[in-house]
Design a protein around this motif. Structure first.
Motif: not given
Length: 462
Positions: A217-236
């Protein structure tokens, strides 16, 4: 127009490029050709590539096994003595450890909880990895606030090859509308994968790879207040439907600087993002204005200085923009394919939108909009480049045009079945700009193949 990407995740509310997998540890440096000034001829500036240091193995690292037929009283040290819950393994992990998750359906114990709560950190040379056992397809099914929750400053964490499923299929749109003022209902507001750096320390150095996240119901992939985040090759897909917080498929919210680097630190690459819609109004203003495919949201909150790379993604049939920046700076949107986004009635944000942002480069993308709907949009942003993009001729004026942009039919192989590869006669082939750090396309094929880069997520091997 104010387009936000909140996904509040507290209990009271709610690439990678091959080189990025090996080098996201300290200083990320890239070689990039930056096309400047949307209405003038391009200039080229070079910057160095990222460090490709390999993460060394830890001799004392432990591998834990989890199975749908396991038992938490087991040792968890072999496939035949696997734990039953992923949380049992997560509570034991130390730097360098790996949790291999075998076939099974894993659920949240508490109604307001998560399937996995990750609060123990790895180290720069000893990441903690949660991944599917080779050949298996474990499923995390939840009706709480999170499927996977990385919080309390947990860092150097990789989540790889999991399917995370939310609660959308168990509730109705009518029920969600009745709950449109309820900020404390995880049944409507739960997120699939949450990287939460808002309290008790910022999260950093996180890799979310090869997962399938849907029906949250909310987000699929969420990063908050973060650094050096990699989101790769996902199906969302099929996310953001019922939350009151205005969520999207993939959201980077309030990026925070782990160090002073001004190079690439945030990566959203090679993802397939679709059918993320906002079906309940945002509680802040009662409007339906999110449900984007990908959004970089409010990175100015912490005056984030690092760069974000959004590359080789396919974003289609989302309610809001295919790709969106809001109150964010230093974002490169390169070689993406966006198709028939803005599905939400009255949505006018375009396939790619820069909104109240600065230093945004939109290069080598394909933007395909529905008849008489906006194709792209630059709204009150500064230092924005649109160049070497392809726009379909849909009867609507293009908002921002670069000297090497073209308007043409991209000649997709078969868009009706979401096959956005290019036919041999497409004008997108061999007509793009060589973005030096992109050496592969969405499928991992070499980029460049031919005389020049192709536009869009695919580099055709004709």
């Amino acid at each position: 127009m104010m387009i936000h990407g909140f996904g509040f995740l507290s209990l009271s509310a709610s690439l990678v490029l091959p080189w990025a997998l090996t080098g996201l540890v300290q200083e990320e440096r890239i070689t990039e050709s930056l096309v400047k000034d949307v209405r003038q001829s391009s200039t080229v500036q070079e910057m160095p590539l990222p460090s490709r240091k390999l993460i060394s193995a830890i001799p004392t690292a432990t591998t834990y096994y989890v199975s749908g037929t396991g038992n938490d009283r087991n040792s968890g040290l072999t496939t035949s003595s696997a734990f039953r819950t992923i949380q049992r393994a997560a509570d034991l992990t130390n730097p360098g450890d790996t949790v291999l998750i075998m076939n099974g359906v894993y659920t949240n114990k508490m109604k307001t909880g998560a399937v996995i709560e990750i609060s123990r950190s790895g180290r720069a040379n000893a990441w903690i990895t949660y991944k599917a056992y080779p050949g298996d397809r474990p499923k995390l099914q939840h009706n709480g606030w999170h499927g996977v929750w990385i919080y309390n400053g947990a860092s150097y964490i990789e989540v790889n090859g999991l399917e995370v499923v939310g609660n959308n299929r168990n509730i109705t749109h009518a029920y969600a509308l009745k709950e449109k003022y309820n900020t404390s209902n995880p049944l409507t507001n739960g997120n699939c994968i949450s990287i939460d750096g808002r309290k008790n320390g910022h999260t950093h150095h996180i890799r979310i790879l090869n997962n399938k996240t849907h029906d949250c119901g909310g987000g699929g992939i969420i990063a908050m207040g973060s650094d050096y985040v990699t989101v790769d090759n996902n199906e969302v897909f099929n996310n953001a439907w019922y939350s009151v917080f205005g969520c999207s498929g993939i959201s980077l919210l309030n990026n925070w600087d782990y160090n002073n680097s001004k190079n690439y630190k945030m990566f959203v690459t090679r993802n397939k993002v679709y059918n993320n819609h906002m079906l309940v109004p945002w509680i802040e203003n009662g409007k339906f204005q999110d449900g984007n495919g990908i959004i970089v949201d409010r990175s100015r909150k912490y005056e984030y200085r690092g760069r974000t790379l959004i590359a080789n993604n396919i974003s289609y049939n989302n309610g809001g923009s295919g790709i969106h920046t809001y109150q964010s700076n230093h974002v490169d949107i390169v070689n993406n394919t966006t198709f028939l986004n803005n599905q939400t009635p009255k949505s006018a944000s375009g396939q790619i939108m820069s909104n109240y942002s600065d230093d945004i480069k939109v290069v080598n993308n394909i933007l395909y909009s529905a008849p008489n709907k906006p194709i792209n949009l630059n709204h009150k942003s500064t230092n924005v480049t649109f160049n070497y993009n392809l726009y379909n001729n849909n009867g609507f004026p293009v908002d921002a045009v670069g000297p090497n942009d073209i308007m043409a039919n991209p000649l997709f192989m078969n868009a009706s079945i979401s096959d956005f590869r290019l036919k041999p006669k497409s004008q997108a082939i061999n007509s793009g700009f060589r973005w030096n750090s992109l050496t592969t396309d969405v499928l991992g094929n070499p980029r460049v193949y031919g005389s020049a880069s192709d536009r869009g997520a695919y580099e055709m091997q004709y």
